[in-house]
Scaffold this motif. Structure first.
Motif, short mmCIF file in Angstrom:
data_model
loop_
_atom_site.label_atom_id
_atom_site.label_comp_id
_atom_site.label_asym_id
_atom_site.label_seq_id
_atom_site.Cartn_x
_atom_site.Cartn_y
_atom_site.Cartn_z
N ALA A 304 -13.46 1.91 3.25
CA ALA A 304 -12.19 2.33 3.85
C ALA A 304 -11.29 1.13 4.10
CB ALA A 304 -12.43 3.09 5.15
N LEU A 305 -11.90 0.02 4.50
CA LEU A 305 -11.14 -1.21 4.73
C LEU A 305 -10.89 -1.94 3.42
CD1 LEU A 305 -12.29 -0.52 7.62
CD2 LEU A 305 -12.22 -2.98 8.05
N PHE A 306 -11.91 -2.02 2.58
CA PHE A 306 -11.81 -2.82 1.36
C PHE A 306 -10.69 -2.34 0.45
CE2 PHE A 306 -12.94 -3.58 -3.08
CZ PHE A 306 -13.14 -4.95 -3.07
N ASP A 307 -10.56 -1.04 0.23
CA ASP A 307 -9.58 -0.53 -0.73
C ASP A 307 -8.15 -0.54 -0.21
OD1 ASP A 307 -11.07 -0.11 -3.03
OD2 ASP A 307 -11.80 1.83 -2.37
N GLN A 308 -7.95 -0.93 1.05
CA GLN A 308 -6.59 -1.05 1.55
C GLN A 308 -5.91 -2.33 1.08
OE1 GLN A 308 -5.56 0.32 5.60
NE2 GLN A 308 -7.70 0.89 5.83
N GLN A 309 -6.65 -3.16 0.33
CA GLN A 309 -6.01 -4.32 -0.30
C GLN A 309 -4.91 -3.88 -1.25
OE1 GLN A 309 -9.08 -7.68 -1.32
NE2 GLN A 309 -10.17 -5.74 -1.41
N GLY A 310 -5.09 -2.72 -1.87
CA GLY A 310 -4.10 -2.22 -2.82
C GLY A 310 -3.03 -1.35 -2.20
N SER A 311 -3.15 -1.04 -0.92
CA SER A 311 -2.15 -0.18 -0.27
C SER A 311 -1.50 -0.91 0.90
CB SER A 311 -2.79 1.14 0.18
OG SER A 311 -3.89 0.91 1.05
N ARG A 312 -2.12 -0.89 2.07
CA ARG A 312 -1.51 -1.46 3.27
C ARG A 312 -1.24 -2.96 3.12
NH1 ARG A 312 0.81 2.74 5.80
NH2 ARG A 312 -0.59 3.93 7.13
N TRP A 313 -2.18 -3.69 2.52
CA TRP A 313 -1.97 -5.14 2.40
C TRP A 313 -0.87 -5.46 1.40
CZ3 TRP A 313 -7.26 -8.19 2.59
CH2 TRP A 313 -7.87 -7.94 3.82
N THR A 314 -0.74 -4.64 0.35
CA THR A 314 0.36 -4.84 -0.60
C THR A 314 1.70 -4.54 0.06
OG1 THR A 314 -1.06 -4.32 -2.49
CG2 THR A 314 1.31 -4.10 -2.82
#
Length: 723
Positions: A304-314
């Motif tokens: 849940a945290l790892f895949d937010q690199q492509g959403s929230r972090w972007t």
């Protein structure tokens, strides 16, 4: 005869070798590289496509993004069932790759039309069709990429013969390298393609090209894979072990509840209730699998945290400064930090960190490593929250729905005295004053000795008023949000005596009359050069150095003159400050997340394989992929239900949830007992009769020993085996 044919086939295959490797694997490796380029390239720009092309807000863009990723990790189960039970790996890869290619093509086509551009009036029907086309494309991609995921690596392993164990091991390393190479190159290239300007009726970011290149690479992947068809060893489908496991578990549950009466003796493990229909070896294997799957329960929180690199972090990167001096980094290109660090960290951790820990006498077991990985991912989100707090301090405060913000621009070459709602002040020559926040519907304005009629204000908006000694000369509505994707909004004000025309390259900002504003026009970071002209053909070249995410009103004053020094009198009025927090501050959170991934993901796969029976590794692989899907579903729930007003608070919430899960997992890991599947399987293989013999023994025991129904034992009373 069949054996002879098989022998012939093996001899033929052995001739198609290069350096000890089957030639067929080179087609498979190239196919995997192109497919991963296609997938990660499309995914890199996806959240920005949702946010800035389809005009969805951050929460909806994040929700659809993670729904798509979840589907990509749910469909591998379907792909595995189709390959093992029906079509075989080769046909499954081909057919689903066709679906995959069509999906990528649909995505590229869906981004061509300009109706979503903010400067145009698209009809609701057209927008509905446009969004629907995108969703169809994503659904086809999810089915394709997920469906072939469990097949390609296994199909590559099928190409090796018994004497090529060493080459098979090397193949998987090369295969993994091709995945990371495709991911790395695509996350560098597709954001560059997206950043180009193209369009039918307007200039906008080139999403058709950013989706079109991955579509082309997927078509290449399909062609390359089919080209090697004549060299492949194509194993026939042998039945799906996953279905067999599910049936065994289902029967055990059904049988347990059917005989829940106290007259039936208890069994050591609930799976032992399946012994009537399934042999003890299979039951023992299922027990081992379930033991590992139980440990998987807390793992989705990591993903849940790892895949937010492509959403929230972007999305976070869009509010930051991407100027690294020698090159400019696009917000979606920051995702390349992860694959770069992976390629660096994996050998360092394997060859330096783990041996060093071992020399220190510490028993750093796989489950302890996974616990550390979860902890580091939580720290990554704490780092992201700290960065977000710094970003928030640099963002402008925009008016609420009940407020208005006003700014005053002095077009005179001398100081003007003003009074706003009875509050006196002064504005320097060719300078601005504001923004001033007002809570009233109207504004009383006095300029010098001239009192204006009450001015009606626009609630929830920003306005700029042009003033001279003669009083109010005009006004315009200002931008009310940060410019998108790190672009800069520029408009001109003409304080000169005659109409002027302003152009910048292919962008014509139009003719601007005296005391008038041009429309806002978006410009990327870097140097922007404007050509100012009048009706007589006189020209003035004026340049600005732009950062990321700023907004300027450029004043051409009454003292302006055409000539070599024409630009020296032009004034830049800053409406919105540029992004000041550098993207480099995201590197620590990417570093922590990548370290967490190395010790969590790689270790998790190794642990799963070491604890799985040899014929059920695919079951655990499906379970492992399922944790990623569930993790993305968790993001959807938190994004929709949480509705936290501040982004940093959401980061802290995710970090806190993972820390709690980390503690739970560490407790579960403490009580876990490692097993040797081969040893257990060997134990049961030696003593377990085959199915036919087992049924005969069961029938004899039940039918010949007892004569009355009330004394006849249920098969449940047969002695149980412990593992």
């Amino acid at each position: 005869m069949a054996d002879k044919e098989q022998g012939k086939e093996k001899k033929t295959k052995s001739k198609t070798e290069c350096c000890g490797y089957p030639l067929s694997i080179f087609f498979i490796v190239v196919n995997e590289f192109c497919e991963r380029f296609s997938y990660y390239g499309m995914r890199a720009v996806l959240v920005l496509y949702f946010r800035y092309f389809l005009r969805w807000d951050d929460d909806l863009a994040t929700t659809i993004y993670h729904t798509f990723v979840a589907l990509c990790y749910l469909t591998p189960i379907l792909g595995a069932i189709i390959a093992d039970s029906w079509l075989g790996k080769f046909k499954t890869i081909v057919y689903l790759s066709i679906v995959y290619t069509v999906g990528q093509g649909v995505m590229a086509i869906s981004a061509i039309h300009d109706i979503t551009d903010s400067n145009q009036d698209g009809t609701p029907d057209s927008m509905t069709f446009h969004v629907a086309l995108s969703m169809v494309g994503l659904l086809l991609i999810a089915l394709g990429t997920g469906g072939i995921k469990p097949c390609v690596a296994a199909f590559g392993g099928d190409q090796f013969q018994d004497h090529q164990e060493k080459q098979r091991s090397t193949f998987f390393s090369i295969f993994y390298l091709s995945i990371n190479a495709g991911s790395l190159l695509s996350t560098v290239i597709t954001p560059i393609l997206r950043a180009q300007e193209c369009g039918i009726n307007s200039q906008q970011k080139c999403y058709p090209l950013a989706f079109g290149v991955p579509a082309a690479l997927m078509a290449v992947a399909l062609v390359v894979f089919i080209a090697g068809s004549g060299m492949y060893i194509k194993a026939a489908p042998k039945g799906n072990i996953m279905l067999e496991v599910c049936k065994c578990i289902g029967f055990a549950i059904k049988n347990r509840f059917k005989h829940r009466s106290s007259r039936y003796p208890k069994r050591e493990h609930w799976m032992d209730w399946a012994e009537e229909n399934y042999d003890k070896l299979l039951i023992a294997q299922v027990k081992m699998v379930l033991k590992v799957l139980f440990l998987y329960i807390p793992l989705p929180m990591f993903w849940a945290l790892f895949d937010q690199q492509g959403s929230r972090w972007t999305l976070q990167a869009t509010t930051m400064n991407g100027n690294f001096g020698v090159f400019i980094v696009q917000p979606d290109q920051m995702q390349t930090v992860n694959p770069i660090l992976i390629l660096v960290m994996v050998p360092i951790v394997d060859n330096l960190v783990y041996p060093l820990i071992k020399k220190c006498g510490l028993n750093f077991t796989p489950l302890k490593r996974m616990t550390v990985g979860m902890f580091m991912a939580a720290l990554a989100f704490v780092a992201a929250a700290l960065v977000q707090l710094q970003i928030d301090q640099t963002l402008p405060t925009f008016p609420s729905a009940s407020e208005t913000q006003v700014k005053f621009l002095n077009l005179e070459s001398n100081t003007l005295s003003i009074s706003v709602n009875g509050k006196p002040d002064e504005i320097q020559a060719f300078q601005s004053y504001g923004y001033m926040t007002l809570n009233t519907d109207t504004m009383d304005l006095t300029v010098g000795n001239r009192t204006q009629d009450p001015i009606t204000l626009l609630k929830g908006d920003r306005q700029t008023f042009l003033l001279t000694s003669a009083g109010l000369q005009g006004w315009d509505q200002d931008v009310n949000t940060k410019p998108e994707q790190g672009n800069n909004d520029i408009r001109f004000v003409n304080g000169y005596g005659v109409p002027l025309n302003v152009k910048s390259g292919s962008k014509d900002m139009g003719s601007i009359g005296q005391f008038e504003f041009s429309n806002y026009t978006l410009f990327p970071e870097g140097k922007a050069t404007f050509i100012i002209s009048d009706n007589t053909g006189q020209l003035c070249e004026y340049s600005m150095s732009l950062g990321f995410g700023s907004s300027y009103t450029v004043l051409i004053p009454s003292t302006f003159n055409f000539g070599s020094e024409c630009g020296s009198t032009i004034q830049q009025i800053e409406d919105i400050k540029p992004n000041t927090i550098h993207m480099a501050w995201q590197i620590p959170q990417y570093f922590l997340m990548t370290c967490g991934e190395v010790v969590f993901s790689v270790t998790g796969l190794e642990f799963s394989y070491s604890q799985a029976p040899k014929n059920m590794k695919s079951v655990l692989q499906a379970g492992w992929l399922l944790t990623t899907a569930i993790g993305n579903i968790i993001v959807l729930i938190v994004a929709e239900v949480g509705q936290l007003p501040e982004q940093w608070a959401e980061y802290v919430l995710f970090a806190s949830l993972l820390m709690c899960v980390c503690i739970i997992f560490s407790i579960m890991a403490y009580f876990y007992t490692y097993v040797d599947p081969a040893e257990i399987e060997e134990q049961f293989s030696e003593h377990e009769p085959d199915d036919k013999e087992k049924k005969q023994q069961l029938e004899m025991k039940m039918d010949t020993t007892y004569t009355s129904d009330d004394k006849k034992p249920n098969p449940d009373e047969i002695k149980q085996t412990k593992i």
